[in-house]
Design a protein around this motif. Structure first.
Motif, mmCIF file in Angstrom:
data_model
loop_
_atom_site.group_PDB
_atom_site.id
_atom_site.type_symbol
_atom_site.label_atom_id
_atom_site.label_comp_id
_atom_site.label_asym_id
_atom_site.label_seq_id
_atom_site.Cartn_x
_atom_site.Cartn_y
_atom_site.Cartn_z
ATOM 1 N N ASP A 1 35.510 9.072 -49.760
ATOM 2 C CA ASP A 1 34.944 7.773 -49.468
ATOM 3 C C ASP A 1 34.579 8.049 -48.425
ATOM 4 O O ASP A 1 35.787 8.232 -47.203
ATOM 5 C CB ASP A 1 34.689 6.780 -50.458
ATOM 6 N N ARG A 2 33.397 7.437 -47.745
ATOM 7 C CA ARG A 2 33.705 7.029 -45.971
ATOM 8 C C ARG A 2 33.641 7.771 -44.719
ATOM 9 O O ARG A 2 34.366 8.364 -44.353
ATOM 10 C CB ARG A 2 34.869 6.008 -45.038
ATOM 11 N N VAL A 3 32.896 9.245 -45.605
ATOM 12 C CA VAL A 3 33.197 10.592 -44.444
ATOM 13 C C VAL A 3 31.952 10.003 -43.690
ATOM 14 O O VAL A 3 32.373 11.096 -42.503
ATOM 15 C CB VAL A 3 32.164 11.951 -45.105
ATOM 16 N N GLY A 4 31.219 9.736 -44.071
ATOM 17 C CA GLY A 4 29.885 9.613 -42.347
ATOM 18 C C GLY A 4 28.905 10.480 -42.236
ATOM 19 O O GLY A 4 28.800 11.619 -42.947
ATOM 20 N N GLY A 5 27.730 9.429 -41.669
ATOM 21 C CA GLY A 5 26.673 10.660 -41.535
ATOM 22 C C GLY A 5 26.917 11.713 -40.837
ATOM 23 O O GLY A 5 25.899 12.932 -41.209
ATOM 24 N N THR A 6 28.178 11.823 -39.539
ATOM 25 C CA THR A 6 27.669 13.354 -38.782
ATOM 26 C C THR A 6 28.598 14.639 -39.629
ATOM 27 O O THR A 6 27.795 15.312 -39.352
ATOM 28 C CB THR A 6 28.596 13.521 -37.669
ATOM 29 N N SER B 1 25.292 5.340 -51.719
ATOM 30 C CA SER B 1 26.866 4.450 -51.558
ATOM 31 C C SER B 1 26.912 4.197 -53.262
ATOM 32 O O SER B 1 26.319 4.711 -54.180
ATOM 33 C CB SER B 1 26.470 3.085 -51.258
ATOM 34 N N GLN C 1 29.356 10.135 -48.731
ATOM 35 C CA GLN C 1 29.221 9.616 -47.386
ATOM 36 C C GLN C 1 30.052 8.273 -47.094
ATOM 37 O O GLN C 1 30.077 7.842 -46.056
ATOM 38 C CB GLN C 1 27.561 9.863 -46.799
ATOM 39 N N LYS C 2 28.986 7.448 -47.835
ATOM 40 C CA LYS C 2 29.805 5.537 -48.022
ATOM 41 C C LYS C 2 30.821 4.726 -48.784
ATOM 42 O O LYS C 2 31.548 6.218 -49.152
ATOM 43 C CB LYS C 2 28.358 5.054 -48.367
#
Lengths: 570, 708
Positions: A314-319, A247, A294-295
């Protein structure tokens, strides 16, 4: 006070298969799966009275995972079919119907389960050996230098899923896309063993199916405002990318197990923000062009980066992280302080892309086995079905890469196999009866049950009241429409067999599937035209069908072997 | 419930259980589907699991189930045979009482009937059973049965080497009764391959212990594939994916950590005062630098893989990736201890100083991702430092329930082999043929008296006794004190002697040391008492004999050791012998028929009518097992044919011909019979069942009872 209950004794049911309730339940299940099978299969509408949207489907996985079965025997059957479908991707309905047919056929015979199971196993190994052997008459080798067979395979899968609601033209378009997407995932420079890439399916609902496209690289969805801000962006050389797995929001959560005392006037937020901005400065001085996280990224850092013409997302996500690692060729950064210059990745180009109502940032890799399939369909339920179908097709293509063979579709493999088994058990029964004390009569009865299970599987492709026939030379499956006039010659009425390999003008003789026939040896050599004809064949994946066949027989054996059911009623 | 009713009631219960169990028994047995309250389904042919799944309410049934599961815990096999044998024994007892009633009416009393009428108290019979189990059974096993034993070890070499073909036969017979009938050949072949792949020439029993303890870690289940796709792979599969994977060639050095490598901001119990923002930033910076330094150090030491039992912070994973170190996180405690046991790898404690070498590393041959049905695993080629070469079993099946069945069967098979690898000690008293009645009666009388005490308080006596033993262990040589101790405990000794076989099912394997200990010290005591009965010879000779016995019993490994009493006054001989490890007999009821034959002979020779009665009862009950095994066969293979042929062969001293190929463990069978007799004794000694309507007081108390 904790709740206390004595355990209730379990319910013990003897010889479950003889009970009327189980038979009825099995035949209902069989009715459901059989009516879904094949291109002209009927659709099922699944809706939950408690909420959620209505789903229209004819695929085994969607159907069985939503069906709540209560009887343990059915639970075994559905679980086994679902596992098979999850494992091989395709042929779930095939497995379910074959298993139901086998159980039903064997129940009519008054034989001991021991003999049935033993012989079923022998017959199964006869089938698998034949399908794996060179002499197999229903198997076509896949030539990877041309796309013909592969395209046939994908098209057969799409055709057999009527709930996708595709027209002929759309099927052609989508199957071409799927094949292209699959080819993208094969890495260009291969070493000793290939690691296949990934196709990311991006949803785009409410668009025309023909708008679907395949793009190399990754599409990251973004809001319109971000998109507009990016629009003047034009840069054509290689971009430096920083990918963060942690993050960047400036939160400070992990303080260890002790306590932290902060003096008055000391602001940790400022301290962390300071750290973030220092990181930002480092990124700018290292000439990073794109920051992906990712966050969450702290707004101040975002602001800072955008003023220095660095794109921050941002907030690309884990997958998406794993494909992003592959595309950019780097590992995610896990440190705020000293980012080593070796941990930056690169992409060939970045461009904004607009598809329908959605806005994306398109990362174009210089060389990677990741691609995105933008899949459009008219509504939610049809899109879901299409997505599942695409995944199935990609899975099937992957297994075909491992085992480069396909089987004839349209019921021809099943009727051909049935003819082969009939012939084998008739001519050389001693091979099958060698080791254990089964009699020849038992073998004949079981073989008949097994073959008719396969044949009625082929017959269940026909839903409109037509008849199914088989020819006496190749053992292929032919269907004739309902209400045809009293026949003078079959050759005029029939046009093509199920898989499309043979046509009716080849001096063949036919008979009904249900009628009793004298066993004849099916022609096992494949005509040359199978491998080079341009016509559209219907073919199935060998791995999936073989797996389905084995799982179906094993499950049927398992169910036939049940002597008791003990149900825990707690 | 009245005492007489208890056999009848028990018989009814046992008969119900028998009908269920017998359908799953033997090679022709069928499957049972069990559903759990959670909705999972499980396939099983395992008698123990079946009985548990039934959640029986009847108190006697619960006693039986408890006995079965304690037997299974020890032997890993034989639950179904247990029920069948118990049922036949009860049936036999019931028939005897019924006959007796008939006799009473017809006024035609036979001597046996009279006897049974006189002591027609179940307790009395149970004592006779106990005597049988502790003495006669061992005697018959050693004197007669042992000559029929085969061994799974090839006898050519001096050392024990396992014969592959015998192991195959043994396993095939075992899986015949455990897994579905079309899979048993495949599974037994798989297990045999697995076993020989894991074994080195030096491995012995410890390999079974290891596999038994870590069985869960050593297998992976895959649903959706046909059973025939199951396979064995070299190395260890961890049920998780890499956090970071950096490909590396050649032998790979690994380290294991059990804590976070990054130093924590604060440690527990401490307070950290932050006075300025720079202080905070510096400490953060220091943490990062330190993490970096540790990872660099690991890299410098050529470590390529980091195994961690905890989740590591992002920074550790990041720096590991930068330094080319692969990371696997969140290993379970079992996996950690397994890896430690295989490779002698001790956890690494992170220290940043670059001066010292990391000593606690291990090597692996390879380390790579392994994909099974689109799920990723970590595949480690551990290099073993012990006699076990790690391999994993990948079990495939269409449904989870079937995979679990195979898993359980494999686990049970390892348990069975573990038992088979051990010698089993037998000890019994044998009266010399010229014995006179007077010398033996006091002993048996004495025993009977003491046996009655067994039920009342054997446990309470056992404990102080063991304490004394432990206390006086060092002083064993001092016979004076030793004798004193024992003279105080004369009574409890005999009780213990009778009790120990009873207690074995309840003792877990961890307690074996204790049993050994008691056994070792027991035999002198036993001797001492017998000496008492034999009108006490001189103190000297007693001293001699006690020390000698201790010496002999210390050398546990000796096989057939015969010890003749030094006392001239008695004509009894005390034998301690053993069933050698690896003893097997052909399957299909051979053991039962042999035992039946010899017990019948024994009963004919036996003077005591009580003993002969019990022997006959057991001998007849044993026949029930081959009867069930042969139930679907006809003609030449039917039970009467088989039985008569076997008897004829035995009488003419010819080898018995078995209709089936396959072997079974003698030790397992022996343990089974003792367990069944224990259970029967337990049932017979109950005279009243009191049902309590009140809710049980404690939750866990009730749970423990249910899970027995």
């Amino acid at each position: 006070m904790s709740r206390l209950e004595a355990k209730k004794p379990s319910l013990c049911e003897s010889e479950p298969l003889t009970s009327e309730r189980v038979r009825a339940a099995l035949s209902v299940l069989k009715g459901i799966v059989t009516s879904c099978y094949g291109p002209s299969g009927r659709l099922k509408q699944l809706h939950n009275g408690l909420g959620g949207y209505v789903r229209t489907t004819s695929q085994s996985w969607a159907l069985l995972s939503n069906l709540s079965v209560t009887h343990p025997v059915l639970k075994i059957l559905t679980a086994s079919v679902q596992n098979q479908a999850a494992c091989f991707g395709d042929c779930g309905l095939f497995t379910a119907i074959l298993c139901c047919n086998l159980i039903e056929n064997v129940q009519r015979l008054a034989l001991t389960p021991a003999a049935v199971i033993r012989l079923n196993k022998h017959l199964l190994s006869l089938c698998t050996d034949y399908l794996k052997s060179e002499a197999c008459g229903c198997r076509i080798p896949v030539d990877f230098s041309s796309s013909r067979i592969l395209l046939c395979l994908v098209r057969s899968i799409l055709t057999s899923k009527p709930a996708c609601m595709l027209t002929r033209k759309e099927i052609d378009h989508i199957s071409a896309l799927i094949l292209r997407a699959f080819l993208f995932t094969i890495p260009e420079n291969t070493e000793d063993h290939i690691i296949l890439g990934k196709t990311i399916i991006v949803p785009l609902k409410g668009q025309r199916v023909m708008d679907s496209i395949v793009l190399p690289g990754i599409l990251i969805e973004m809001s319109e405002i971000q998109f507009v801000r990016l629009l003047p962006f034009k840069k054509a050389d290689v971009l430096k990318v920083a990918l963060f797995g942690m993050s960047l929001s400036g939160d400070f959560s992990d303080t260890g197990e002790g306590t932290v005392m902060v003096s008055r006037g000391v602001s940790l937020e400022n301290a962390v923000l300071d750290q973030l901005l220092r990181l930002g400065r480092q990124l700018v001085s290292d000439h990073v062009d794109l920051v992906l996280c990712q966050k969450v990224i702290h707004p101040s850092l975002k602001q800072f980066l955008s003023t220095h013409r660095v794109i921050a997302i941002d907030r690309v996500g884990g997958t998406l992280m794993e494909p992003l690692c592959k595309v950019t060729g780097t590992q995610p950064i896990g440190s705020l302080d000293s980012v080593s210059s070796s941990s930056y990745g690169s992409v060939k180009n970045v461009c904004p892309a607009q598809c329908g109502s959605k806005h994306f940032l398109h990362l174009i890799p210089s060389e990677a086995s990741i691609c995105s399939l933008l899949l459009c369909n008219r509504n939610d339920t049809a899109w879901d079905e299409l997505k599942l179908t695409c995944q199935t097709a990609l899975h099937v293509l992957q297994s075909t890469l491992k085992e480069p063979w396909v089987l004839l579709g349209g019921g021809c493999t099943e009727t051909h196999l049935a003819a082969y088994i009939r012939h084998k058990t008739h001519t050389e029964p001693e091979n099958l009866l060698s080791d254990d004390g089964c009699t020849k009569t038992e073998l004949e009865l079981i073989a008949e049950a097994f073959c008719s299970a396969l044949e009625s599987l082929a017959g269940s492709l026909e839903h409109d009241g037509g008849e199914t026939l088989t020819d006496m030379k190749y053992g292929h499956c032919w269907s004739v429409q309902a209400g045809s006039p009293a026949v003078v010659s079959w050759a005029d009425l029939l046009s093509q067999c199920g898989c499309g390999l043979h046509n009716s003008q080849e001096e063949l003789s036919w008979s009904f599937l249900k009628s009793t026939r004298h066993p004849v040896a099916p022609d096992t050599c494949l005509p040359q035209k199978a491998t080079d004809s341009a016509g559209g064949l219907t073919v199935d994946c060998l791995t999936a069908k073989l797996g389905g066949l084995q799982v179906a027989v094993e499950t049927a054996n398992l169910i036939l072997d049940l002597s008791y059911i003990i149900q825990d009623k707690n | 419930m009245a005492a007489a009713g208890s056999v009848k009631a028990a018989l009814q219960v046992a008969e119900v259980l028998e009908t269920i169990v017998s359908r799953c028994m033997g090679p022709e047995g069928r499957q049972v589907l069990c559903t759990k309250p959670t909705g999972e389904v499980l396939l099983s042919r395992d008698g123990g699991r079946l009985l548990q799944a039934l959640h029986l309410e009847h108190p006697i049934a619960r006693v039986i189930v408890a006995c079965v599961s304690s037997h299974l815990k020890k032997a890993g096999d034989g639950a179904k045979t247990f029920i069948v044998l118990l049922c036949h024994l009860l049936r036999g007892l019931h028939a005897i009482t019924e006959k007796e009633k008939g006799d009473l009416m017809s006024e035609n009393m036979q001597t046996h009937g009279k006897h049974w009428k006189n002591c027609c108290q179940w307790k009395c019979i149970s004592q006779a059973l106990l005597t049988f189990q502790t003495h006669i059974l061992d005697c018959v096993m050693d004197q007669y049965l042992s000559r029929h034993f085969l061994s799974i070890f090839s006898s050519s070499a001096k050392e024990r080497t396992l014969c592959r073909s015998s192991l195959e036969l043994l396993l095939e017979a075992y899986f015949c009764g455990r897994v579905g009938r079309n899979n048993h050949k495949f599974i037994s072949q798989l297990m045999c391959d697995y076993f020989f792949k894991c074994m080195t020439c030096k491995s012995g029993i410890e390999i079974f212990e290891l596999i038994d303890d870590y069985f869960v870690e050593l297998n992976v289940g895959v649903t959706g594939l046909p059973v025939s796709d199951s396979k064995i792979i070299a190395g260890l599969l961890l049920h998780r994916d890499f956090s970071v994977y950096c490909p590396a060639d050649g032998d790979i050095r690994i380290v294991m950590v059990t804590e976070a490598i990054q130093p924590p901001f604060t440690t527990s119990g401490s307070e950290f005062f932050l006075n300025s923002e720079t202080q905070f930033q510096t400490s953060q910076f220091w943490i990062m630098e330190r993490t970096k330094a540790i990872m660099k150090h690991l890299c410098g030491q050529n470590v390529k893989l980091l195994l961690s039992s905890v989740k590591q912070p992002d920074s550790v994973v990041y720096y590991a990736a930068l330094n080319g170190i692969s990371v696997v996180e969140c290993l379970s405690a079992e996996e950690v201890s397994f890896i430690q046991r295989i490779t002698d790898l001790s956890p690494f404690v992170p220290q940043a100083s670059s001066q010292y070498d990391i000593s606690n590393t291990a090597l692996v041959k390879f380390c790579k991702p392994f994909i099974l049905r689109s799920k990723r695993y970590v595949h480690l080629g551990l290099i073993s430092t012990c006699t076990f070469i790690p391999h994993c079993i990948v079990l495939c099946g269409p449904v989870q329930g079937l995979i679990e069945q195979h898993e359980n069967a494999l686990h049970g098979a390892f348990k069975m082999l573990r038992q088979l690898y051990k010698d089993l000690d037998l000890s019994y008293i044998r009266y010399a043929s010229d014995q006179n009645e007077t010398s033996s009666t006091p002993v048996s009388k004495n025993r009977r008296e003491n046996d009655q005490l067994v039920e009342t308080g054997n446990k309470s006596i056992q404990r102080p006794y063991q304490d004394t033993v432990v206390k006086d262990k060092d002083e064993l040589e001092k016979t004076q004190t030793y004798l004193k101790v024992y003279s105080n405990l004369v009574v409890s000794d005999i009780e213990l002697e009778a009790y120990i076989p009873c207690s074995t099912p309840e003792l877990t394997s961890a307690d074996t040391f204790q049993i050994d200990e008691t056994l070792r010290c027991l035999s002198p005591g036993e001797h001492r008492i017998i000496g008492d009965c034999a009108l006490l010879a001189e103190g000297n000779s007693i001293d001699n004999s006690t020390t000698q016995v201790t010496k002999i019993t210390r050398k546990q490994s000796m096989s057939p050791v015969k010890y003749n009493s030094l006392d001239e006054g008695t004509c009894q001989s005390y034998y301690s012998s053993s069933i050698p490890a690896g003893s097997v007999l052909p399957v299909g009821g051979n053991f039962e028929i042999l035992l039946h034959y010899y017990l019948t002979n024994y009963a004919k020779k036996c003077q005591s009518s009580e003993e002969s009665m019990v022997s006959m009862l057991i001998a007849n009950a044993l026949l029930g097992i081959p009867k069930i095994l042969c139930r679907y066969k006809n003609g030449k293979y039917s039970f009467p044919h088989f039985y008569l042929k076997a008897l004829r062969a035995l009488e003419t001293n010819q080898p018995m011909v078995s209709s089936q190929t396959g072997l079974e463990s003698v030790i397992g069978k022996y343990q089974l019979i003792t367990s069944v007799l224990q259970c029967l004794i337990k049932i017979l000694t109950i005279d009243l069942i009191i049902s309590i309507k009140r809710q049980p007081q404690k939750v866990h108390h009730q749970d423990s009872e249910d899970e027995l």
